[in-house]
Scaffold this active site. Structure first.
Site, short mmCIF file in Angstrom:
data_model
loop_
_atom_site.label_atom_id
_atom_site.label_comp_id
_atom_site.label_asym_id
_atom_site.label_seq_id
_atom_site.Cartn_x
_atom_site.Cartn_y
_atom_site.Cartn_z
N LYS A 36 0.88 -1.17 0.00
CA LYS A 36 0.00 0.00 0.00
C LYS A 36 0.90 1.21 0.00
O LYS A 36 1.83 1.31 0.81
CB LYS A 36 -0.86 -0.04 1.27
CG LYS A 36 -1.68 1.18 1.55
CD LYS A 36 -2.57 0.87 2.76
CE LYS A 36 -3.44 2.01 3.19
NZ LYS A 36 -2.71 2.97 4.01
P1 FBP Z 1 -6.87 7.33 4.20
O1 FBP Z 1 -7.63 6.78 3.00
O2 FBP Z 1 -7.77 8.07 5.12
O3 FBP Z 1 -5.66 8.11 3.76
O4 FBP Z 1 -6.37 6.05 5.01
C1 FBP Z 1 -5.22 5.35 4.68
C2 FBP Z 1 -4.18 5.47 5.78
O5 FBP Z 1 -2.98 4.79 5.45
C3 FBP Z 1 -4.65 5.00 7.12
O6 FBP Z 1 -4.51 3.62 7.23
C4 FBP Z 1 -3.80 5.77 8.06
O7 FBP Z 1 -4.39 5.99 9.29
C5 FBP Z 1 -3.61 7.06 7.34
O8 FBP Z 1 -3.82 6.82 5.98
C6 FBP Z 1 -2.22 7.58 7.55
O9 FBP Z 1 -2.04 8.75 6.84
P2 FBP Z 1 -0.75 9.64 7.08
O10 FBP Z 1 0.39 8.71 7.33
O11 FBP Z 1 -0.62 10.43 5.84
O12 FBP Z 1 -1.04 10.48 8.28
#
Ligand code: FBP
EC number: 4.1.2.13
Length: 272
Positions: free
Chosen positions: A186
């Protein structure tokens, strides 16, 4: 192993693509992420909604699975993430995700896959690399696939490349994920179909999923990104805020499914 392959199939449809709902934000960003639509702070309520709308899988930390795991349909994928960090520390001290749960417990909670983050390029890369190796070794030995959230991050990346979404570092992270044993990756959107194709190529056949990102006001803008991810050979998306920060996420989920599984153009998918 057969176990790994069988469990991977719970996330992916026959086209090899998936839409996965992400909800670890209460830990990683804090409950303020749910203030756009506060009812969704309740994991049972939002998980029920996203399941009904037709997502292929769900990703959560162990504690939320204990509360809402029963809402995840048994034939859909359950991804349990075993690392995180809070947003309570200064930003430059958030370059490490620590292990907060164990593979054995995740398996008992019904996991179909185990997830862990590595911030490639972080000053603490070494700790996360070792943590990932331990999690992956145990999970693989038990027949469970491992998902790496392969996020390039840290001061050196900002200094040298300007931003963490530069395709050169995103594809480096994806490649590092592959070479460290990930079964799914991911990662961030690199800004264009051409550059994301390189990320997919660097992953050498290991499925690459988009990390959703902040909610876009216009849902079509988000659908367009996901469309390009698919066109670039990506395997789908893991989406949190774009789903749970809307009172009724169903239309967007249905549109995402059309884009991911039927290659529909974003504008068309949004109208249907
Ligand atoms: P989103 O679709 O809200 O971006 O979620 C994906 C994710 O990877 C979550 O699992 C995680 O909490 C968040 O994004 C982390 O985002 P960042 O590292 O940019 O704060």
């Amino acid at each position: 192993s057969v176990g790994i392959r069988r469990r991977l199939k719970r996330f992916f449809r026959r086209d090899g693509r998936a839409l996965i709902f992400a909800m670890d934000h209460g830990f990683e960003h804090g409950p303020t992420d749910f203030e756009e639509y506060w009812e969704h702070v309740n994991p049972k309520i939002i998980t029920r909604k996203v399941m009904r709308a037709g997502v292929d899988g769900v990703m959560m930390l162990p504690g939320l699975v204990r509360l809402a795991g029963d809402e995840v349909k048994p034939y859909r994928g359950l991804m349990i993430k075993l690392t995180s960090k809070t947003n309570l520390r200064p930003k430059d001290e958030q370059l490490l995700q620590s292990q907060l749960g164990f593979v054995e417990d995740a398996i008992k909670l019904g996991a179909d896959a185990i997830a862990a983050t590595v911030y490639w390029g972080s000053p603490q890369e070494d700790v996360m690399m070792r943590q990932f190796a331990e999690i992956a070794s145990y999970a693989h030995n038990m027949g469970f696939p491992v998902v790496q959230f392969a996020y390039p991050r840290g001061p050196y990346i900002n200094e040298k490349y300007g931003k963490k979404e530069d395709y050169r570092v995103v594809m480096y992270g994806a490649r590092a994920a592959v070479e460290s044993g990930a079964d799914m990756i991911k990662t961030y959107w690199t800004g264009s179909r051409e550059t994301f194709t390189k990320v997919v190529d660097a992953a050498a056949g290991v499925p690459v999923l988009l990390s959703g990102g902040a909610k876009t006001e216009n849902p079509v803008d988000f659908l367009r990104v996901v469309y390009d991810v698919i066109e670039a050979g990506g395997a789908g998306a893991v989406v949190g805020r774009n789903i749970f920060q809307r009172e009724n996420p169903e239309p967007l989920i249905k549109a995402l499914i059309r884009v991911i599984h039927r290659n529909e153009e974003p504008e068309e998918a949004a109208k249907a």
